[in-house]
Design an enzyme around this catalytic site. Structure first.
Site, PDB file in Angstrom:
ATOM      1  N   GLU A  41       0.823  -1.197   0.000  1.00  0.00           N
ATOM      2  CA  GLU A  41       0.000   0.000   0.000  1.00  0.00           C
ATOM      3  C   GLU A  41       0.867   1.261   0.000  1.00  0.00           C
ATOM      4  OE1 GLU A  41      -2.034  -3.530   1.034  1.00  0.00           O
ATOM      5  OE2 GLU A  41      -0.313  -2.651   2.073  1.00  0.00           O
TER       6      GLU A  41
ATOM      7  N   HIS B 205      10.128  14.952  10.256  1.00  0.00           N
ATOM      8  CA  HIS B 205      11.347  15.066   9.455  1.00  0.00           C
ATOM      9  C   HIS B 205      11.096  14.971   7.950  1.00  0.00           C
ATOM     10  CE1 HIS B 205      14.329  13.781  12.857  1.00  0.00           C
ATOM     11  NE2 HIS B 205      13.523  14.767  13.208  1.00  0.00           N
TER      12      HIS B 205
END
Length: 156
Positions: free
Chosen positions: A76, A103
């Site tokens: 996925e 991040h």
């Protein structure tokens, strides 16, 4: 926030839980399918549709993130990452869920429904949805390098 949700047959139970849970928490949840259990389903179209919707919403100025679910979450994630502008991250603990946003400014989270309890998976997704991108220069620079590669085939 609008949340685009897609799964394969292995994530159906988790998907149904998240649809109710996130809606109750005030999110505008869009379910991209499937609508019924089929062990032979082909998840790429569901995940790609959800990923495309995230990109389109964000381009239109709507705050949106995506969730793609499967047995492991790997396929996925790969499908979602084929959509231009998507940064999908596989999360397996709270740190990876938070760092994907903080991040990497990930806009789609992938979670393996067979890898976590419903409670654990819900906590990963809540952490992902709540965490902002840090905006730190080093992270922005790296994301720009990835985007540049997508456009030109070159990092430098």
């Amino acid at each position: 926030m609008r949340v685009h949700l897609a799964t394969d047959h292995a994530g159906m139970e988790l998907s149904a839980h998240l649809l109710a849970h996130l809606t109750a928490a005030g999110h505008d949840v869009v379910d991209h399918g499937p609508t019924s259990y089929d062990p032979e389903d082909d998840y790429p179209s569901f995940c790609i549709d959800a990923a495309r919707a995230v990109v389109a919403d964000r381009a239109a100025g709507t705050e949106a993130l995506g969730i793609v679910l499967g047995g492991s979450g790997n396929g996925e994630q790969i499908a979602a990452n084929k959509v231009h502008g998507v940064r999908a991250a596989l999360a397996w603990n709270l740190d990876t869920a938070r760092l994907a946003r903080q991040h990497n400014d990930a806009n789609v989270i992938a979670v393996g429904g067979r890898q976590h309890s419903v409670e654990e998976a819900t906590a990963l997704i809540e952490a992902f949805l709540a965490e902002p991108f840090s905006g730190a220069e080093r992270h922005s620079r790296r994301i720009a390098q990835i985007a540049r590669f997508e456009e030109t085939g070159s990092v430098a």
